[in-house]
Write a protein that holds these residues in place. Structure first.
Motif, PDB file in Angstrom:
ATOM      1  N   GLU A  67       0.955  -1.026  -0.005  1.00  0.00           N
ATOM      2  CA  GLU A  67       0.029  -0.292   0.038  1.00  0.00           C
ATOM      3  C   GLU A  67       0.939   1.235  -0.071  1.00  0.00           C
ATOM      4  N   SER A  75       1.993   7.745   2.814  1.00  0.00           N
ATOM      5  CA  SER A  75       0.669   7.879   3.715  1.00  0.00           C
ATOM      6  C   SER A  75      -0.174   9.008   3.398  1.00  0.00           C
ATOM      7  N   TRP A  77      -1.733   9.499   0.550  1.00  0.00           N
ATOM      8  CA  TRP A  77      -2.684   8.979  -0.149  1.00  0.00           C
ATOM      9  C   TRP A  77      -3.890   8.387   1.098  1.00  0.00           C
ATOM     10  N   ALA A  78      -3.535   7.975   2.223  1.00  0.00           N
ATOM     11  CA  ALA A  78      -4.301   7.424   3.183  1.00  0.00           C
ATOM     12  C   ALA A  78      -5.300   8.473   3.521  1.00  0.00           C
ATOM     13  N   THR A 118     -14.428   5.122   4.667  1.00  0.00           N
ATOM     14  CA  THR A 118     -13.452   4.922   3.854  1.00  0.00           C
ATOM     15  C   THR A 118     -12.713   3.605   4.482  1.00  0.00           C
ATOM     16  N   TYR A 119     -12.576   3.256   5.758  1.00  0.00           N
ATOM     17  CA  TYR A 119     -11.873   2.181   6.121  1.00  0.00           C
ATOM     18  C   TYR A 119     -12.951   0.979   5.969  1.00  0.00           C
ATOM     19  N   ASP A 122     -12.715   0.267   2.003  1.00  0.00           N
ATOM     20  CA  ASP A 122     -11.545  -0.506   1.617  1.00  0.00           C
ATOM     21  C   ASP A 122     -11.269  -1.874   2.214  1.00  0.00           C
ATOM     22  N   ALA A 156      -5.745  -2.666   6.844  1.00  0.00           N
ATOM     23  CA  ALA A 156      -6.632  -1.310   6.344  1.00  0.00           C
ATOM     24  C   ALA A 156      -6.631  -0.639   7.526  1.00  0.00           C
ATOM     25  N   SER A 159      -4.850   2.898   8.011  1.00  0.00           N
ATOM     26  CA  SER A 159      -5.410   4.286   7.125  1.00  0.00           C
ATOM     27  C   SER A 159      -5.972   4.968   8.392  1.00  0.00           C
ATOM     28  N   ALA A 163      -5.099   8.761   9.383  1.00  0.00           N
ATOM     29  CA  ALA A 163      -6.067   9.981   9.253  1.00  0.00           C
ATOM     30  C   ALA A 163      -6.238  10.606  10.829  1.00  0.00           C
TER      31      ALA A 163
END
Length: 301
Positions: A67, A75, A77-78, A118-119, A122, A156, A159, A163
């Motif tokens: 990832e 990171s 992109w996360a 989002t978590y 994904d 995942a 992320s 965040a």
């Protein structure tokens, strides 16, 4: 000196060798290991999952490296997706003057919802497609197959951890702090993981025969963003549709997530209780469906 974590290809034989160490082979004894398909059911062999914990850790680390190591921005992109969506929704609300009936600062409300959504998005989609991604490993090495959809659900989580940095910054900026309900946050995250795993195992067991189910899941989750309290409060839903709206288990998860983070945000006891019942039911159905397809999994890949 610290030793490097084993790769998935190395970790599977290591796990098997650790199992063999408990049953040493002597000159007059032979150890025969027979691998049989599991009996269909809801049960999970936790002892076997624990024996393969090193393989599980290696697979999670592999997913994290894929990832982040394959991209230069790593990171960033996360958090880029929830940050950009938050900006779009805040601008749209400002231009339209829409009343979303949100009591919190709107940017904080939207960003916190997008982080968890989002978590879920994904984790569920990656879990549903994990069998296809790991098909080469599945057909060559034995290990508990349930690890395959479980690995992306755990990987995942990173992320959310990344965040959390801008989320905490926004809370400080807006003067919003957590209260005693923060102790419920781990329980909310466990529920999000269980729901993602349940959805992922259901779809992965069906997509072995027909991969249209993976595309259907992506479509359903895209629509689900608008059917969940991510960018607006549930009070916006007209009364005749309120009961139907609250059948969505993510309603309870998202509202409980905010209640754990923000002091004064009401804890939705009924919605959360119903959401937990749905989560456990979906997880049970997912495990049953996955174990049912596990017997012939390697032959159909």
């Amino acid at each position: 000196m610290p030793t490097a974590a084993p790769t998935p290809a190395e970790a599977a034989p290591l796990a098997a060798s650790r199992l063999a160490d408990r049953h040493p082979v002597g000159p007059e004894h032979e150890v025969v290991t027979r691998i049989r398909p599991p009996a269909p059911g809801f049960g999970v062999d936790l002892a076997e999952l624990w024996q393969y914990r090193h393989l599980f850790a290696a697979l999670v680390w592999r997913n994290v490296r894929i990832e982040f190591d394959a991209t230069r921005l790593g990171s960033i992109w996360a958090v880029a997706r929830p940050v950009l969506f938050t900006l779009v929704f805040v601008l749209f609300r400002g231009f339209s003057g829409a009343n979303t009936r949100v009591d919190l600062p709107y940017a904080l409300y939207v960003f916190s919802g997008l982080v968890l959504w989002t978590y879920f998005l994904d984790a569920a989609t990656s879990s549903a497609g994990a069998i296809r991604v790991d098909s080469a490993l599945l057909t060559k090495v034995y290990y508990p197959r349930l690890l395959t959809p479980l690995v992306p659900v755990v990987a995942a989580l990173i992320s959310i951890g990344i965040a959390a940095v801008p989320l905490i910054g926004m809370m400080v900026w807006f003067g919003v702090h957590p209260g005693w309900q923060l102790i419920l946050l781990p329980l909310v995250l466990v529920q999000a993981m269980a729901l993602s795993l349940g959805v992922g195992t259901i779809i992965s067991s069906m997509s072995i025969e027909n991969r249209d189910w993976e595309r259907a899941l992506a479509f359903i989750l895209s629509v689900g963003l608008w059917m969940s309290p991510v960018i607006y409060a549930p009070s916006m839903i007209p009364e005749p549709f309120s009961t139907l709206y609250h059948l969505n288990p993510m309603v309870g998860v998202l509202l409980s997530f905010r209640a754990a983070l923000f002091d004064g945000f009401p804890l939705p006891a009924w919605e959360w209780g119903y959401s937990w019942l749905c989560t456990l039911a979906i997880l049970a159905v997912g495990i049953w469906a996955f174990r049912r397809s596990e017997a012939s999994l390697a032959d159909r890949l």
